[in-house]
Structure formats: structure tokens, C-alpha cells
Design a protein around this motif. Structure first.
Motif, mmCIF file in Angstrom:
data_model
loop_
_atom_site.group_PDB
_atom_site.id
_atom_site.type_symbol
_atom_site.label_atom_id
_atom_site.label_comp_id
_atom_site.label_asym_id
_atom_site.label_seq_id
_atom_site.Cartn_x
_atom_site.Cartn_y
_atom_site.Cartn_z
ATOM 1 N N PRO A 28 0.826 -1.209 0.000
ATOM 2 C CA PRO A 28 0.000 0.000 0.000
ATOM 3 C C PRO A 28 0.862 1.261 0.000
ATOM 4 O O PRO A 28 2.019 1.232 0.411
ATOM 5 C CB PRO A 28 -0.798 -0.121 1.301
ATOM 6 N N GLY A 29 0.289 2.350 -0.494
ATOM 7 C CA GLY A 29 0.951 3.641 -0.426
ATOM 8 C C GLY A 29 2.100 3.819 -1.386
ATOM 9 O O GLY A 29 3.025 4.574 -1.116
ATOM 10 N N CYS A 30 2.080 3.124 -2.505
ATOM 11 C CA CYS A 30 3.166 3.291 -3.462
ATOM 12 C C CYS A 30 2.605 3.485 -4.866
ATOM 13 O O CYS A 30 1.414 3.334 -5.097
ATOM 14 C CB CYS A 30 4.083 2.073 -3.445
ATOM 15 N N VAL A 31 3.484 3.866 -5.769
ATOM 16 C CA VAL A 31 3.120 3.881 -7.183
ATOM 17 C C VAL A 31 3.718 2.628 -7.791
ATOM 18 O O VAL A 31 4.926 2.407 -7.710
ATOM 19 C CB VAL A 31 3.665 5.132 -7.891
ATOM 20 N N TYR A 32 2.872 1.804 -8.368
ATOM 21 C CA TYR A 32 3.311 0.513 -8.858
ATOM 22 C C TYR A 32 3.083 0.458 -10.362
ATOM 23 O O TYR A 32 1.988 0.734 -10.846
ATOM 24 C CB TYR A 32 2.504 -0.583 -8.160
ATOM 25 N N GLY A 33 4.100 0.129 -11.079
ATOM 26 C CA GLY A 33 3.993 0.120 -12.535
ATOM 27 C C GLY A 33 3.776 -1.278 -13.077
ATOM 28 O O GLY A 33 4.410 -2.232 -12.630
ATOM 29 N N LEU A 34 2.866 -1.352 -14.037
ATOM 30 C CA LEU A 34 2.664 -2.614 -14.742
ATOM 31 C C LEU A 34 3.227 -2.372 -16.136
ATOM 32 O O LEU A 34 2.668 -1.608 -16.922
ATOM 33 C CB LEU A 34 1.175 -2.940 -14.780
ATOM 34 N N SER A 187 -0.364 1.223 -15.709
ATOM 35 C CA SER A 187 0.297 0.454 -16.748
ATOM 36 C C SER A 187 0.878 1.423 -17.758
ATOM 37 O O SER A 187 0.345 2.503 -17.981
ATOM 38 C CB SER A 187 -0.698 -0.477 -17.445
ATOM 39 N N THR A 188 1.992 1.044 -18.325
ATOM 40 C CA THR A 188 2.591 1.876 -19.363
ATOM 41 C C THR A 188 3.561 1.011 -20.156
ATOM 42 O O THR A 188 4.026 -0.019 -19.687
ATOM 43 C CB THR A 188 3.321 3.093 -18.762
ATOM 44 N N HIS A 189 3.800 1.432 -21.386
ATOM 45 C CA HIS A 189 4.872 0.751 -22.109
ATOM 46 C C HIS A 189 6.090 1.669 -22.202
ATOM 47 O O HIS A 189 7.070 1.344 -22.826
ATOM 48 C CB HIS A 189 4.399 0.308 -23.496
ATOM 49 N N ASN A 190 5.968 2.834 -21.527
ATOM 50 C CA ASN A 190 7.077 3.781 -21.527
ATOM 51 C C ASN A 190 7.956 3.539 -20.300
ATOM 52 O O ASN A 190 7.631 3.932 -19.186
ATOM 53 C CB ASN A 190 6.503 5.197 -21.516
#
Lengths: 308, 420
Positions: A28-34, A187-190
Motif C-alpha cells: 500500500p501507499g506506493c506507485v506501482y507500474g505494470l 500500466s505503461t509501455h514507456n
């Protein structure tokens, strides 16, 4: 307690395996990238998290509940396929979407003008959505998914289609939300953008997990033991230092590969007495480099023909 | 439920606001009203204002017959001064046929009657030459023929020593007043009410058809628009696919009800205004609502499923055509069904779910003797088909709304149905 747990989830469309045994934990409390290239299975994974499509097998736990349907009131979702009713006014469409997300009418009357003001859309409140630019519509979309003040925000390709200025606006908003203790999955592809923004990430390719974990750990794991040096003075002696394995030239910098187990600090100590060090940088690989190293170069094109 | 109602309310408000709805609901009755108004006005004008005279040349070999004809034409012109028929009579010998033909061809006269010798005795045939084929003059040959027959009868009467007036009195038709013995008190019916009784079944069936089809079409359009504007997934993060579908169906039911209330109300008011009804309508209102609700749910589910599978309205045509064909069938066969409201065809058709509402309304309006068991039975069959349709539609809808690109094949649809 983790905000999201994926446990070996799988989904096939006909003969195409869109997601093939992906597991991950999002604190919790984070920025998580997919992350992943086009067609890697990001959107399918997110749709399964949101319970819009059901996994063939595997378990998803979101905000301590078994399904997004229960956690819906506490989750905000901006899908990749996003749109608003073109014939409704901006205000009307936000009131409607906020309403079905469970926000009371009087709370909406307060929150919507505030958000419109914050996003610079105040003057557009009574205009029809179809009159708005694409960037404005996307900002409106973001408002729509945060009106009910969710604890968990899931954003599918949030930066796609935004100009650099609005990308910054959105990035600041995401960081402010993390500051406020919310969890953001995007989500990002960058890869470069993810690297700037994310605390942790899940990298998938062709429906399979390539790696996951906190960004720092990942960087440490793929640490290359290379130092980039820019210095004034004679640098010939460096290659003969005991901790140095190899010295290469990259422009006016030197790329120094250290022996396994050697410390970059020892090198620095050895340098400062003999040359004037201008730049001394431990080179950690970019996500892009890690990704290329892990999956090879076959990710250039879409990994599969996409189903949805 | 709260979410379903919110979806329904938006659907209702946004549809009712569209120009298309306003045009459909208001303009159609208004247009019909204008047409009726204009028609009555024009008809009145025809009886008041003068129309151009018509000229008929008659060559009559029989002098007595010629006299009767002259008298008959005069009586006609006195009775209808606004549309006179001017007579150009030549007694005695007949002119050459070619000469008569030439006069007609040149337009000197509108018609030329050649009444040869012996017509009164029943020998030979008269000849009537005419050229004009415009609508206004289509009645002329008939009128002239009638005059000739009447005049011949009068001449015959006189030659038999009978008074033509006495013979006319003998031939006077006997008047019959038709009294229908129904459950209510028997009342004499005049022509207007008889006409209403004939048309009421059709009107009710048509209203049912319009109500169900129009609102279902709106649903189809609405689903496709949501897919096209890519708003679907945004919605699905807040409501379940079933809630979304249910809300849309409910909201557009409201639209359909509004449409029918306006149209039905206008029709009803017009019928009252012209004094042609105190008809079957109120008695069947309850049935109408029940059949509409069930029939609409059935068709709307179907349309929601179809809409979810396609990307634009054009693509849906292929799937819609067979459905529309089924619904047009009762419209085509309605006179047959109305004549035998309890016949085998009508009875069987009553139990085919999509047709039930239309057929049953037609039967109820056409006959007071539809067996109660059939009414209840048809409602039960229809009601049983509705959950099945909603179940199937919900399954297809759930998958379909997120699919873009190629429309699904029948095999894929079946797979969606089997998916949990």
C-alpha cells in the motif's frame, strides 16, 4: 496488508494465452507500474483485477477482499478504452459517473467544481463533452475515477495521448495521491516514465512475468559494476589498478568495469589523489536495458495478436 | 438497485432530450393531425367551391329516351351546381363513330355517348367514348352510365303503363339497423363506431408494435453508441454488466411508455372528439401494459445482446432483418387474424413469445370471447420466456460490450453462453 495480490492468474482467449501465470504483490501507499510492450497482457491483467473479465484460474485479492466488485467503492479505475458520453455536458457526465460510483449528490456538487478548477476545466463545465479536446477529455476521465476518493487507483496507460504539459499535471497528481497514502497502479509501455514515477513494478511479456519487486531492488539486482568517469589529467594508470577489470571509452568519458566484488568507493579513493574528478557515476542499468537483457530483442513487435 | 435506477434515469433523460425523440413523439401525431385537418378542409372546399364544368355529348336514336336523359342531366345540375355536367344532346340519328371519336380526341367534349336504337327494348349496346384519365374525371363514365340506365328504366315503365315513381317506390331498399349484442347494453352503432370497432384491434396491435420496436431500437442504438464512445469500460468499473443492461432496459421502457402514452392519448382523444369510440381500450389497458412489459423485456434483451456484439448500426442490419420480419408478420396478416380472432392460426400464434403481445391485443380487441385460459396461458408462456432471454442476453452482453472488431459468429455466441 498488501493493496493487491495476484496469485498465479491465467486467462486465455480461444487459443491465445493472454495472461499466463502472473503473480505479484503491491504494497500500500506506493506507485506501482505494470510494464510491458504492446500486447504483453497488461490490459487483460488490469481487467481481471477490476473483475471485468474473470481469470480462468488463479486468485486475486484486492484491498483485503476477494473481488473488485466488493472493493469497487474503494477503487478508482481509468481504463485504456476510455470515453465519455459525447452529447452530455462535462458537468453532467461527471455527476452521472460520480453518482453510479456511489457519491452522494451534495458531495458531488462540491467536489466537481473543485476538481474542474484544479484541472483548468472550470470554464468548460457546461460544454458538451464532444466540444472538449482529447487532452481535456482525458483529464475529465481522471476526475471521474477519483470523485469517490478511492484508496486504490488503477490507471491503464494514463499518459497515452497527453501532451508534455498535461503529462506533468497528471504525474504531479499521481505523486500527490501517493503522498496522501493512496496506492496507484499504472500500466505503461514507456519504461523511462515508469522509472521516474514508480516505487515498484511488474514487468510482463507475452503474458508471463519477467520480473517484479521494488525498483531499487531490481536496480541492485541488475547492477552492472560499471563506473562512468569524467576526469582531467592522465588516466592511463586506471587500467592497471587492482580493482579494475577493463577500461573502455565512451565519448569523453571512460567506462570502467570493476572486478567482481570490488567496491566503487575504493576506485574513487584511488582516483582523487591523481586526477581531478568531474563526474563519477555508478552506472545502473535503465529498465529498458534490463528488459532487453531479460527477454532479448524479440519484444520489438507486438507479442501476440490482441484479443480485446 | 440504486445503480440500476441511476443508469435508467440517465438513459431516460438523455433519450427524451434528443431531437429524434421529440420529432418522433410530437411531430408524428402533429403531422397526422395536420393531414386530417387539411383533408377535411379540402373536402369541404370541394363541396363549396365550383369546379370546372364537364361536357358530355350524347347522340340518342330514341327520342323518348333522349328526353329522359335531358331531364336527368338537368336534375343532376340542379342538385350539384358546383360540378355541372353540360349536356350536348343530338336526338334522332347517330353520328359517324369516327366523327364522335374526333370530337373526344380534340377535347371538345369529355365524353361521347352513342345510344343506338333498341336500347330500351334491351337490344344492342350503347357506346361511350372518353379520353380523360385524370383522377377528377374518373367518375364521369359511371355517372353517365347510371343516367342512361335510369332513363331507360323510366321509358320502359311508361311503355308498360306503369308510373316510374311507383316503380322507384317499389324498389326502395329496406333499411336495417344493426344492433350488436355484447356483454354491455346493446347500443345501435352508426358507421363511425362500426369503423372504430374494425380498426381498434389494428390500432392496438400497431401501438404495441411501435412501442416495443421503437424502444428496443433505441436500446440497440444506445448500446452501440456506448461502445463507440468507449464509455463502456468506464461504466463497468462502477456497475456490473447486468446492472448496466438492466438499467438501460428499464430507462428505455420509460421512453417507450412515454411514446405510447402520447400517441395512444392523442389517438384516444381524436377518437373521442369524432365520437367514434367508447371502445374496448380502457378495458384492455391492464392487459396492454402487462403484454407490453413482458414483450418489451423479451425484445429489449435480444436487442441489448445484438447491440453488444456489433460496432455500428450498419452491421446489425443482418441480424435485425429476420427479427423485424417476424414482427411484421402479424401486421401483414392482421385482417385474417381479426376476422377469426379465435381461429387456429390466431390461437397458435398467441403462444409464440415474441408475437404474443401483438396477437393477443389484436384478439382481445377483435373478440370479446377470447378464452381466459388462453389469456393467462399466453401471459405465462411469455413470462417464462423473459428470464431465459435476460439470462442469455446478460451473458452475451457481458462479453460483447468489451469486444471490438469482428462481430462474433454464432459459434462464438454459444461459447459465451456456456461461459460462467
Amino acid at each position: 496488508m498488501d493493496a493487491l495480490i495476484l496469485d498465479n492468474i491465467r486467462k486465455s482467449f480461444g487459443s491465445v494465452r493472454a495472461v499466463d501465470g502472473v503473480s505479484a504483490q503491491v504494497p500500500p501507499g506506493c506507485v506501482y507500474g505494470l510494464l510491458g510492450p504492446n500486447g504483453a497482457g497488461k490490459t487483460t491483467t488490469i481487467r481481471m483485477i477490476m473483475n471485468i473479465i474473470r481469470p480462468d484460474s488463479g486468485r486475486i485479492q484486492i484491498l483485503d477482499t476477494a473481488s473488485a466488485t466488493e472493493a469497487r467503492r474503494r477503487t478508482g479505475y481509468m481504463p485504456e478504452e476510455r470515453g465519455l458520453y459525447p452529447k452530455m455536458t462535462l458537468r453532467g457526465v461527471l455527476t452521472y459517473l460520480g453518482g453510479i460510483a456511489g457519491v452522494r449528490r451534495d458531495a458531488l456538487e462540491r467536489a466537481i467544481p473543485q476538481w474542474l478548477d484544479r484541472m483548468g476545466l472550470k470554464d468548460w463545465a457546461r460544454r458538451k463533452v464532444e466540444e472538449l479536446s482529447k487532452g481535456m477529455q482525458q483529464k475529465a476521465q481522471f476526475i471521474a475515477c477519483v470523485l469517490h476518493e478511492p484508496e486504490l487507483l488503477i490507471l491503464d496507460e494514463p499518459f497515452a495521448g497527453l501532451d508534455p504539459i498535461n503529462q506533468d499535471v497528471l504525474q504531479d497528481l499521481i505523486l500527490a495521491m501517493r503522498q496522501a497514502g493512496k496506492t496507484i497502479i499504472l500500466s505503461t509501455h514507456n519504461m523511462a516514465q515508469a522509472e521516474r514515477l514508480c516505487d515498484g513494478l511488474l514487468l510482463i511479456n507475452r503474458g508471463r512475468k519477467v520480473l517484479d519487486g521494488p525498483l531499487q531492488d531490481i536496480r541492485a539486482r541488475y547492477h552492472t559494476n560499471v563506473v562512468s568517469l569524467e576526469a582531467d589529467g592522465a588516466t592511463d594508470f586506471i587500467a592497471a589498478l587492482p580493482m579494475v577489470e577493463r577500461v573502455g571509452q565512451a565519448g569523453k568519458r571512460l567506462e570502467i568495469t570493476l572486478n567482481a566484488g570490488a567496491s566503487s568507493q575504493d576506485l574513487l579513493a584511488a582516483l582523487v589523489h591523481r586526477v581531478h574528478v568531474r563526474v563519477f557515476e555508478e552506472k545502473s542499468p535503465t529498465l529498458h536495458e534490463i528488459f532487453v537483457r531479460l527477454v532479448g530483442s524479440d519484444h520489438g513487435q507486438d507479442s501476440q495478436s490482441r484479443v480485446a | 438497485m440504486d445503480r440500476i435506477l441511476k443508469v435508467a434515469w440517465r438513459e431516460f433523460v438523455e433519450t427524451v432530450r434528443t431531437k429524434l425523440f421529440i420529432v418522433t413523439v410530437l411531430l408524428t401525431p402533429a403531422l397526422i393531425g395536420v393531414l386530417i385537418f387539411a383533408q377535411t378542409k379540402i373536402t369541404k372546399r370541394m363541396t363549396v367551391g365550383a369546379l370546372p364544368d364537364r361536357r358530355v355529348a350524347v347522340a340518342c336514336a330514341d327520342v323518348e329516351l333522349a328526353g329522359e336523359l335531358r331531364a336527368r342531366f338537368e336534375r343532376h345540375n340542379q342538385a350539384k351546381p358546383q360540378r355541372r355536367i353540360l349536356l350536348d344532346l343530338a336526338e334522332g340519328g347517330l353520328p359517324d363513330l369516327e366523327k364522335a371519336r374526333a370530337r373526344v380526341a380534340q377535347g371538345q367534349v369529355d365524353g361521347f355517348l352513342l345510344a343506338s336504337e333498341g336500347l330500351v327494348e334491351g337490344r344492342g349496346k350503347a357506346q361511350y367514348l372518353s379520353k380523360t384519365r385524370n383522377m377528377a374525371d374518373l367518375d364521369l363514365p359511371g355517372i353517365v352510365h347510371g343516367f342512361l340506365s335510369e332513363s331507360a328504366t323510366r321509358v320502359r315503365c311508361r311503355r308498360q303503363g306503369l308510373s316510374p315513381e311507383a316503380v322507384a317506390a317499389l324498389n326502395r331498399p329496406v333499411m336495417v339497423e344493426q344492433i350488436e349484442v355484447g356483454e354491455k347494453s346493446a347500443k345501435p352503432k352508426d358507421m363511425g363506431k362500426a369503423g372504430a370497432a374494425i380498426l381498434a384491434p389494428f390500432a392496438l396491435m400497431f401501438l404495441m408494435f411501435i412501442g416495443i420496436i421503437t424502444s428496443s431500437q433505441w436500446l440497440l442504438t444506445s448500446v452501440i453508441e456506448e461502445k463507440n464512445s468507449r464509455v463502456m469500460e468506464v461504466l463497468l468499473s462502477a456497475v456490473s454488466p447486468f446492472e448496466l443492461m438492466a438499467g438501460k432496459i428499464l430507462g428505455l421502457a420509460g421512453v417507450g411508455m412515454t411514446l405510447m402514452a402520447v400517441w395512444g392519448g392523442v389517438g384516444w382523444a381524436a377518437a373521442l372528439r369524432f365520437g367514434v369510440v367508447e371502445t374496448t381500450l380502457p378495458a384492455h389497458l391492464g392487459y396492454f401494459l402487462a403484454y407490453f412489459a413482458l414483450g418489451y423485456l423479451l425484445v429489449a434483451s435480444l436487442m441489448a445482446a445484438i447491440g453488444s456484439g456489433f460496432n455500428n448500426l450498419k452491421e446489425t442490419q443482418g441480424a435485425l432483418t429476420p427479427i423485424m420480419m417476424v414482427f411484421v408478420l402479424p401486421m401483414v396478416f392482421w385482417p385474417l387474424l381479426a376476422q377469426q380472432p379465435n381461429g387456429a392460426l390466431a390461437t397458435i400464434a398467441s403462444f409464440i413469445p415474441p408475437l404474443t403481445p401483438m396477437i393477443m391485443m389484436l384478439r382481445l380487441a377483435a373478440s370479446p370471447k377470447v378464452p381466459t385460459a388462453q389469456i393467462i396461458g399466453s401471459i405465462l408462456v411469455l413470462a417464462a420466456s423473459v428470464p431465459l432471454a435476460i439470462w442469455a442476453a446478460a451473458k452475451i452482453f457481458r462479453v460483447g460490450v468489451l469486444m471490438y472488431g469482428k462481430p462474433p459468429s454464432l459459434r462464438e455466441l454459444l461459447r459465451w453462453l456456456r461461459a460462467d
